[in-house]
Design an enzyme around this catalytic site. Structure first.
Site, PDB file in Angstrom:
ATOM      1  N   ASP A 163       0.828  -1.207   0.000  1.00  0.00           N
ATOM      2  CA  ASP A 163       0.000   0.000   0.000  1.00  0.00           C
ATOM      3  C   ASP A 163       0.854   1.244   0.000  1.00  0.00           C
ATOM      4  OD1 ASP A 163      -2.459  -1.234   0.138  1.00  0.00           O
ATOM      5  OD2 ASP A 163      -2.467  -1.331   2.320  1.00  0.00           O
TER       6      ASP A 163
ATOM      7  N   LYS B 267      -3.699   3.304  -2.096  1.00  0.00           N
ATOM      8  CA  LYS B 267      -4.819   4.215  -2.191  1.00  0.00           C
ATOM      9  C   LYS B 267      -4.295   5.614  -1.970  1.00  0.00           C
ATOM     10  CE  LYS B 267      -7.338   0.433  -0.424  1.00  0.00           C
ATOM     11  NZ  LYS B 267      -7.829  -0.297   0.713  1.00  0.00           N
TER      12      LYS B 267
ATOM     13  N   GLY C  40       0.132  -0.862   6.103  1.00  0.00           N
ATOM     14  CA  GLY C  40       0.610   0.086   7.110  1.00  0.00           C
ATOM     15  C   GLY C  40       0.109  -0.288   8.499  1.00  0.00           C
ATOM     16  N   GLY C  41       0.918  -0.040   9.502  1.00  0.00           N
ATOM     17  CA  GLY C  41       0.507  -0.288  10.891  1.00  0.00           C
ATOM     18  C   GLY C  41       0.275  -1.754  11.144  1.00  0.00           C
TER      19      GLY C  41
ATOM     20  N   MET D  10      -8.139   8.289  10.358  1.00  0.00           N
ATOM     21  CA  MET D  10      -8.729   8.816   9.123  1.00  0.00           C
ATOM     22  C   MET D  10      -9.542  10.083   9.382  1.00  0.00           C
ATOM     23  SD  MET D  10      -9.626   5.258   7.170  1.00  0.00           S
ATOM     24  CE  MET D  10      -9.689   4.137   8.551  1.00  0.00           C
TER      25      MET D  10
ATOM     26  N   GLY E 256       3.114  10.356  11.871  1.00  0.00           N
ATOM     27  CA  GLY E 256       3.796   9.932  13.095  1.00  0.00           C
ATOM     28  C   GLY E 256       4.902   8.919  12.817  1.00  0.00           C
TER      29      GLY E 256
HETATM   30  N1  SAH Z   1      -3.583  -0.358   9.870  1.00  0.00           N
HETATM   31  C1  SAH Z   1      -3.132   1.013  10.132  1.00  0.00           C
HETATM   32  C2  SAH Z   1      -4.241   2.016   9.944  1.00  0.00           C
HETATM   33  C3  SAH Z   1      -4.799   2.061   8.537  1.00  0.00           C
HETATM   34  S1  SAH Z   1      -6.051   3.258   8.312  1.00  0.00           S
HETATM   35  C4  SAH Z   1      -2.511   1.060  11.524  1.00  0.00           C
HETATM   36  O1  SAH Z   1      -2.649   0.124  12.319  1.00  0.00           O
HETATM   37  O2  SAH Z   1      -1.845   2.079  11.818  1.00  0.00           O
HETATM   38  C5  SAH Z   1      -5.106   4.651   7.763  1.00  0.00           C
HETATM   39  C6  SAH Z   1      -5.136   5.701   8.851  1.00  0.00           C
HETATM   40  O3  SAH Z   1      -4.184   5.368   9.837  1.00  0.00           O
HETATM   41  C7  SAH Z   1      -4.727   7.081   8.383  1.00  0.00           C
HETATM   42  O4  SAH Z   1      -5.812   7.783   7.815  1.00  0.00           O
HETATM   43  C8  SAH Z   1      -4.301   7.709   9.680  1.00  0.00           C
HETATM   44  O5  SAH Z   1      -5.404   8.106  10.456  1.00  0.00           O
HETATM   45  C9  SAH Z   1      -3.642   6.544  10.383  1.00  0.00           C
HETATM   46  N2  SAH Z   1      -2.179   6.509  10.203  1.00  0.00           N
HETATM   47  C10 SAH Z   1      -1.460   5.578   9.563  1.00  0.00           C
HETATM   48  N3  SAH Z   1      -0.140   5.846   9.661  1.00  0.00           N
HETATM   49  C11 SAH Z   1      -0.040   6.975  10.385  1.00  0.00           C
HETATM   50  C12 SAH Z   1       1.056   7.752  10.840  1.00  0.00           C
HETATM   51  N4  SAH Z   1       2.312   7.399  10.574  1.00  0.00           N
HETATM   52  N5  SAH Z   1       0.792   8.862  11.567  1.00  0.00           N
HETATM   53  C13 SAH Z   1      -0.473   9.206  11.870  1.00  0.00           C
HETATM   54  N6  SAH Z   1      -1.548   8.515  11.465  1.00  0.00           N
HETATM   55  C14 SAH Z   1      -1.341   7.405  10.739  1.00  0.00           C
END
Ligand code: SAH
Length: 265
Positions: free
Chosen positions: A39, A61, A92-93, A171, A200
């Site tokens: 992604d 996206k 991500g995350g 989001m 972040g």
């Molecule tokens: N699975 C991801 C979240 C996906 S939804 C997780 O666990 O982090 C995508 C949203 O995650 C973004 O719109 C934002 O709100 C948040 N996000 C992802 N990375 C971020 C970052 N480095 N700093 C701040 N918000 C973040």
């Protein structure tokens, strides 16, 4: 990988941005993957763990618009696995925190494809931490609620969210005005400390702190973009006592001194 004819799909969390927050398991799987489906919001250094000959497929996206529909991603993962490839689906995350990892797991389950989930460090915890905000703190907040400001289906239960101790809203960019108004209308005090953490743990991280009443206007003034989280609660005020952590963009040098000896970021 158990059957020669069918590959395994690994739904892997890549962490919030800083490549140092990738798990060892994720790095090892990347090093062995035939195909990496990734992604937006994945640091290039994370991708550099992939085998040089691996196929890297971007299905990201951009700002709300989806470049590849979710069903197409499912079909792609299934097709790659059926070619006998080891597939890393990098998200991500954490894959199961607002990452649609659950939908992908269901699709793989239905297709009979072997799969595993590899948790990642969610931005919901890591981005506040990088901004000097512990999401829970003894005597200040004994619970944290993760919610999304972007929903399909029924509207968020604002009364419930307004009553949360620490509220971390994903989001939220582009919806800050309506979200903060809804929280205040549902009883959250306008004077509550609030912060937006943009990007972040990335080198260009920014943090904006204000009251719940003012944070949307401040964010507009500062042209806050994506990705960003909104944090609401008394824990935000702890930033003032954690100046070592609570810094914005130019965190790279000090943060490196603090957090590691060696692995570049
Ligand atoms: N699975 C991801 C979240 C996906 S939804 C997780 O666990 O982090 C995508 C949203 O995650 C973004 O719109 C934002 O709100 C948040 N996000 C992802 N990375 C971020 C970052 N480095 N700093 C701040 N918000 C973040």
């Amino acid at each position: 990988m158990s059957e020669p004819s069918q590959g395994t799909v690994y739904l892997v969390g890549a962490g919030p941005g800083d490549p140092g927050l990738l798990t060892l398991r994720a790095a090892r799987l990347l090093a062995g993957a035939d195909t990496v489906v990734y992604d937006r919001l994945i640091h290039p250094e994370v991708l550099s763990h992939a085998r040089p000959r691996a196929r890297l497929l971007f299905v990201g996206k951009e700002g709300g618009g989806e470049s590849v529909a979710q069903e197409e991603i499912h079909a792609l993962l299934i097709a790659q696995a059926r070619l006998g490839r080891s597939v890393v689906r990098l998200k991500g995350g954490d894959p199961f925190v607002f990452g649609r990892g659950g939908e992908e797991a269901l699709a793989l389950e239905a297709a009979g494809i072997p799969y595993e989930v590899v948790p990642g460090v969610s931005s919901g915890v890591a981005a506040p931490a990088a901004a000097g905000i512990p999401v829970t703190h003894r005597g200040v907040s004994g619970s944290v609620t993760f919610a999304t400001a972007h929903r399909t289906g029924p509207a968020p239960d604002w009364a419930h969210l307004a009553g949360a101790e620490t509220l971390v809203l994903f989001m939220a960019s582009g919806r800050l005005e309506s979200v903060t108004h809804a929280l205040m209308a549902a009883g959250r005090p306008a004077t509550q400390p609030a912060a937006i953490v943009e990007a972040g743990t990335w080198a260009h991280q920014r943090v904006i702190e204000a009251t719940l009443a003012d944070i949307a206007v401040r964010a507009r003034q500062e042209a806050v973009g994506s990705p960003a989280l909104l944090v609401v609660g008394e824990v935000v005020a702890l930033r003032a006592q954690l100046p070592t952590l609570a810094r914005d963009a130019a965190r790279s040098e000090p943060a490196e001194t603090i957090s590691r000896g060696g692995s570049g970021s």
